[in-house]
Scaffold this motif. Structure first.
Motif, PDB file in Angstrom:
ATOM      1  N   GLU A  86      43.709  33.377  25.192  1.00  0.00           N
ATOM      2  CA  GLU A  86      44.620  33.026  24.802  1.00  0.00           C
ATOM      3  C   GLU A  86      43.888  31.875  24.030  1.00  0.00           C
ATOM      4  OE1 GLU A  86      48.506  31.824  23.023  1.00  0.00           O
ATOM      5  OE2 GLU A  86      47.892  33.197  24.093  1.00  0.00           O
ATOM      6  N   GLY A  87      43.126  31.084  25.103  1.00  0.00           N
ATOM      7  CA  GLY A  87      41.832  30.017  23.669  1.00  0.00           C
ATOM      8  C   GLY A  87      41.298  30.793  22.907  1.00  0.00           C
ATOM      9  N   ILE A  88      40.406  32.271  22.824  1.00  0.00           N
ATOM     10  CA  ILE A  88      39.981  32.986  21.524  1.00  0.00           C
ATOM     11  C   ILE A  88      41.009  33.040  20.391  1.00  0.00           C
ATOM     12  CG2 ILE A  88      38.442  34.756  21.435  1.00  0.00           C
ATOM     13  CD1 ILE A  88      37.035  32.959  23.290  1.00  0.00           C
ATOM     14  N   ARG A  89      41.658  33.706  21.197  1.00  0.00           N
ATOM     15  CA  ARG A  89      43.174  33.937  20.308  1.00  0.00           C
ATOM     16  C   ARG A  89      43.840  33.107  19.391  1.00  0.00           C
ATOM     17  NH1 ARG A  89      48.558  34.981  18.523  1.00  0.00           N
ATOM     18  NH2 ARG A  89      49.233  33.242  20.296  1.00  0.00           N
ATOM     19  N   GLN A  90      43.619  31.499  20.396  1.00  0.00           N
ATOM     20  CA  GLN A  90      44.223  30.639  18.946  1.00  0.00           C
ATOM     21  C   GLN A  90      43.504  29.981  18.568  1.00  0.00           C
ATOM     22  OE1 GLN A  90      46.866  29.412  18.567  1.00  0.00           O
ATOM     23  NE2 GLN A  90      48.613  29.954  21.310  1.00  0.00           N
ATOM     24  N   SER A  91      41.480  30.113  18.904  1.00  0.00           N
ATOM     25  CA  SER A  91      40.982  29.745  17.905  1.00  0.00           C
ATOM     26  C   SER A  91      40.772  30.032  15.991  1.00  0.00           C
ATOM     27  CB  SER A  91      39.179  30.058  18.390  1.00  0.00           C
ATOM     28  OG  SER A  91      38.875  31.677  18.774  1.00  0.00           O
ATOM     29  N   GLY A  92      41.278  31.800  16.536  1.00  0.00           N
ATOM     30  CA  GLY A  92      41.284  32.118  14.543  1.00  0.00           C
ATOM     31  C   GLY A  92      40.132  33.427  14.690  1.00  0.00           C
ATOM     32  N   LEU A  93      39.372  33.380  15.323  1.00  0.00           N
ATOM     33  CA  LEU A  93      37.835  34.005  15.962  1.00  0.00           C
ATOM     34  C   LEU A  93      37.993  35.241  15.159  1.00  0.00           C
ATOM     35  CD1 LEU A  93      34.527  33.524  15.777  1.00  0.00           C
ATOM     36  CD2 LEU A  93      35.130  34.169  18.500  1.00  0.00           C
ATOM     37  N   THR A 403      56.282  33.383   9.147  1.00  0.00           N
ATOM     38  CA  THR A 403      55.413  32.482  10.401  1.00  0.00           C
ATOM     39  C   THR A 403      56.008  32.359  11.427  1.00  0.00           C
ATOM     40  OG1 THR A 403      54.808  30.782   7.922  1.00  0.00           O
ATOM     41  CG2 THR A 403      54.634  30.360  10.424  1.00  0.00           C
ATOM     42  N   ARG A 404      57.333  31.823  11.432  1.00  0.00           N
ATOM     43  CA  ARG A 404      57.388  32.482  13.156  1.00  0.00           C
ATOM     44  C   ARG A 404      57.888  33.447  13.796  1.00  0.00           C
ATOM     45  NH1 ARG A 404      62.765  30.067  10.738  1.00  0.00           N
ATOM     46  NH2 ARG A 404      63.649  31.913  11.665  1.00  0.00           N
ATOM     47  N   PHE A 405      57.703  34.560  13.077  1.00  0.00           N
ATOM     48  CA  PHE A 405      57.328  35.794  13.763  1.00  0.00           C
ATOM     49  C   PHE A 405      55.643  35.500  14.100  1.00  0.00           C
ATOM     50  CE2 PHE A 405      61.251  37.846  12.331  1.00  0.00           C
ATOM     51  CZ  PHE A 405      61.853  37.879  13.269  1.00  0.00           C
ATOM     52  N   SER A 406      54.455  35.501  12.998  1.00  0.00           N
ATOM     53  CA  SER A 406      53.567  35.378  13.361  1.00  0.00           C
ATOM     54  C   SER A 406      52.930  34.588  14.396  1.00  0.00           C
ATOM     55  CB  SER A 406      52.838  34.696  12.476  1.00  0.00           C
ATOM     56  OG  SER A 406      53.044  35.700  10.997  1.00  0.00           O
ATOM     57  N   ASN A 407      54.144  33.286  15.270  1.00  0.00           N
ATOM     58  CA  ASN A 407      53.582  32.780  15.936  1.00  0.00           C
ATOM     59  C   ASN A 407      54.059  32.797  17.663  1.00  0.00           C
ATOM     60  OD1 ASN A 407      51.892  31.122  14.496  1.00  0.00           O
ATOM     61  ND2 ASN A 407      53.863  29.468  13.878  1.00  0.00           N
ATOM     62  N   ASP A 408      55.375  34.307  17.289  1.00  0.00           N
ATOM     63  CA  ASP A 408      55.293  34.781  18.055  1.00  0.00           C
ATOM     64  C   ASP A 408      55.174  35.162  19.093  1.00  0.00           C
ATOM     65  OD1 ASP A 408      57.447  35.729  20.045  1.00  0.00           O
ATOM     66  OD2 ASP A 408      59.235  35.146  18.928  1.00  0.00           O
ATOM     67  N   ARG A 409      54.394  35.464  20.355  1.00  0.00           N
ATOM     68  CA  ARG A 409      53.617  36.161  20.803  1.00  0.00           C
ATOM     69  C   ARG A 409      54.460  37.703  20.949  1.00  0.00           C
ATOM     70  NH1 ARG A 409      49.028  35.139  23.677  1.00  0.00           N
ATOM     71  NH2 ARG A 409      49.842  36.572  25.855  1.00  0.00           N
ATOM     72  N   PHE A 422      45.841  28.128  13.361  1.00  0.00           N
ATOM     73  CA  PHE A 422      44.834  28.723  14.358  1.00  0.00           C
ATOM     74  C   PHE A 422      43.892  27.287  14.428  1.00  0.00           C
ATOM     75  CE2 PHE A 422      44.805  33.163  13.054  1.00  0.00           C
ATOM     76  CZ  PHE A 422      45.619  34.073  13.951  1.00  0.00           C
ATOM     77  N   ARG A 423      43.056  26.962  15.634  1.00  0.00           N
ATOM     78  CA  ARG A 423      42.443  26.068  15.575  1.00  0.00           C
ATOM     79  C   ARG A 423      40.886  26.225  15.659  1.00  0.00           C
ATOM     80  NH1 ARG A 423      45.926  26.160  21.060  1.00  0.00           N
ATOM     81  NH2 ARG A 423      48.277  25.105  19.956  1.00  0.00           N
ATOM     82  N   THR A 424      40.290  26.957  14.678  1.00  0.00           N
ATOM     83  CA  THR A 424      39.660  27.402  14.180  1.00  0.00           C
ATOM     84  C   THR A 424      38.536  26.414  14.172  1.00  0.00           C
ATOM     85  OG1 THR A 424      39.239  26.232  11.563  1.00  0.00           O
ATOM     86  CG2 THR A 424      40.072  27.859  11.984  1.00  0.00           C
TER      87      THR A 424
END
Length: 619
Positions: A86-93, A403-409, A422-424
């Protein structure tokens, strides 16, 4: 090389005891539930655990052993790896890499295929392959739109490579971690971080070469890129416009009230009044005389509405994609309507629910126009159909809703490569934490369990993962599946069920070379993992493989590796692995497409993996 003819002399099958028969009955019932899925497989696994404890006199599994799966190092390590992923995913790498691939290789279909195969397979060795594929679905759609190459040509190869990439390291899949735990318990030999990396690279390259060459011609083009979304979902015959007459009972009612009491399969998608276009949320909008309603309905329901409800077909009743995507200077950007494809994640809790029970339209402020389930497009009675993992929904929604759908797992939005949140800036930290976890375990400074848990603390402390995201990032169905199945493996060993199966195999394999038996274990495991969970196949097959190897004088660890590799090759059906389900709808695949592409690859990998084990390890 060992031949079984000599070793099997004098080998007899021990008698079937009541305890062994009880275990076989539990396994048979569990397999039926795994295949038919009357309940989710994780619930079946918990049911197995309960039955083992209740039948302790025969299963030799007491309460402490039965619930021990929850405290198993394998279960806790898998849980930790979900948070690290999840940390990698949230970074947007991966999204940044995907955007670069779309720009750099978008003009060459062959280069883009190689790029997506490399990205999918390479990253899956270090983070969970489910979020990898979830991220790559919109990337593939974006590339397809740019080059005109069908996503059908790319998505299944992406799923297959993500599975094979998991065999690069110990932490590549939950199956590896579970197999290591079983190997440690039965052989006192757990896997090291890079135990099988050399063979994993060979397997990954073999799969990549096959998919980039032979696979290109075996995989059909199910979705054509010259189709618009309306045509692609066969919506032309299901969207039409009607005009509300003055004598219509709809006049004065809200949109919700208009269809609430009618037994028709229809939805009001838009309301047009003079020069104004009204879209979601529509439920409380009051209908007036002269309003034009855009309906999603079939011909029979349309005729019923026109005849009984005071409606007239509009002079030009064809609805175009442009009409459903509103772009008007008078409308704020976040209120503009778009058509978008949204895929239901295999981890979503709404699986099995219907659009009606979910109150989907009001809950998500989006209208479902059609559902694609593999190669089939569903229009009729959508509200009554249970949703399945991998279903692709054609939605009309605002940008804010998308956007809400994009943020929903629970959902994967097709064609959307970037997300604003994303926390780039955390990319270096996230990479460093995962690298640290791997290094500490690889150098035997800390056990993988301890380093992975430390990675969770580091991810939260550095802001790569927010505290409230820790629990939502875990696929709890996998955790409960592992915890429920681990005691089954213990029961097979304690009751002698695994030894009995091994003796049957040895007696019937007289005269066969050891390498042939090794390959047979690989192939059989690969076949059953397509219909049951990959974790279940590891729990069931490793004890039998070890007892068989010991009976014929072979190296048990080699047989453990064969089962472990085979369990990560569920390539024959869309239900074999969750990433296969994720690409099922977006690729428009038929059920048989997986066998068409996967069967030859499965046979090739049987030979390559078996010979690789013989080369790298003693047999």
């Amino acid at each position: 090389m060992v031949v079984l003819g000599a070793l099997a002399v004098g080998t007899t099958v021990p008698p079937l005891t009541t305890e062994i028969l009880v275990i076989f009955a539990i396994i048979a019932l569990a397999l039926v539930f795994f295949v038919a899925e009357p309940v989710p497989i994780d619930i079946t696994a918990i049911g197995v655990m309960v039955v083992l404890i209740v039948l302790e006199p025969w299963t030799q599994v007491d309460a402490a052993t039965g619930v021990g799966g929850f405290s198993s190092s394998a279960t806790i390590t898998v849980l930790a790896m979900f948070v690290l992923s999840e940390g990698i995913r949230q970074s947007g790498l991966i999204n940044k890499i995907g955007a670069w691939i779309a720009d750099r290789f978008g003009d060459s279909p062959f280069k883009q295929l190689l790029a997506v195969l490399g990205l999918s397979g390479g990253t899956a060795g270090f983070i969970n392959n489910t979020p990898v594929v979830a991220i790559m679905i919109p990337m593939v759609n974006a590339i397809s739109e740019k080059t005109g190459v069908s996503p059908s040509k790319l998505l299944m190869p992406v799923s297959f490579m993500a599975m094979l990439g998991g065999m690069l390291t110990l932490i590549g899949t939950s199956t590896n971690i579970l197999a290591s735990d079983v190997s440690a318990r039965l052989l006192d030999r757990p896997f090291s971080m890079f135990e099988f990396t050399q063979l994993g690279v060979i397997v990954l390259l073999t799969g990549g070469v096959y998919l980039a060459t032979v696979g290109r011609y075996l995989l059909p083009e199910r979705i054509r890129m010259d189709d618009r979304l309306i045509e692609g979902f066969e919506m032309t015959e299901y969207l039409t416009e009607v005009v509300v007459r003055g004598d219509s009972p709809f006049v004065g009612k809200t949109v919700h009230q208009c269809l609430e009491s009618l037994d028709v399969d229809a939805d009001i998608v838009q309301l047009v009044r003079d020069d104004q276009v009204f879209t979601e949320p529509l439920a409380r909008k009051q209908v007036r005389e002269g309003d034009v309603l855009v309906l999603r309905t079939d011909r029979g329901s349309l005729m019923s509405l026109v005849d009984a409800e005071g409606l007239d077909l509009a002079p030009d009743a064809d609805v175009s994609e442009e009409q459903l995507t509103t772009e008007d200077d008078a409308i704020e950007a976040e209120a503009e309507q778009n058509l978008v494809e949204v895929v239901i994640s295999p981890e979503a809790p709404l699986i099995g629910e219907t659009l009606e029970t979910l109150n989907f339209r009001n809950r998500y402020d989006a209208t479902v126009l059609a559902i694609r389930r593999g190669g089939k497009v569903i229009h009729a009675r959508m509200d009554e159909r249970g949703l399945r993992a991998g279903d692709t929904l054609l939605l009309q929604a605002t940008e804010d809703t998308i956007t809400r759908f994009s943020n929903d797992r629970d959902f994967v939005v097709g064609g959307r490569l970037t997300r604003p949140d994303f926390r780039t800036e955390k990319i270096p930290l996230a990479i460093g934490i995962v690298a640290g976890v791997v290094a500490l375990a690889a150098l035997d400074i800390l056990p993988i369990l301890v380093s992975a848990l430390g990675g969770i603390v580091a991810m939260v402390a550095t802001g790569c993962v927010k505290p409230n995201e820790v629990y939502s990032s875990v696929d709890w169905s996998v955790i409960f599946l592992l915890a429920g199945l681990i005691p089954l493996g213990v029961a097979m060993e304690r009751t002698g069920a695994a030894e009995w199966l091994a003796s049957v195999i040895v007696v019937n394999a007289v005269g066969l070379d050891t390498v042939v038996v090794l390959g047979a274990f690989y192939l059989f495991t690969a076949l059953i993992t397509n219909v049951v969970s990959n974790n279940a196949s590891v729990v069931l097959m490793i004890p039998v493989a070890i007892d068989t190897a010991e009976a014929i004088g072979a190296d048990p660890f080699s047989f453990v590796l064969a089962v472990t590799f085979a369990a990560s090759t569920a390539m024959l059906t869309p239900i074999g692995y969750q990433t296969n389900l994720m690409v099922y709808g977006p690729g428009g695949y038929k059920f048989t497409d997986y066998f068409r592409l996967g069967a030859p690859l499965q046979l090739v990998l049987t030979v390559v993996t078996t010979l690789g084990i013989v080369y790298f390890w003693e047999v």
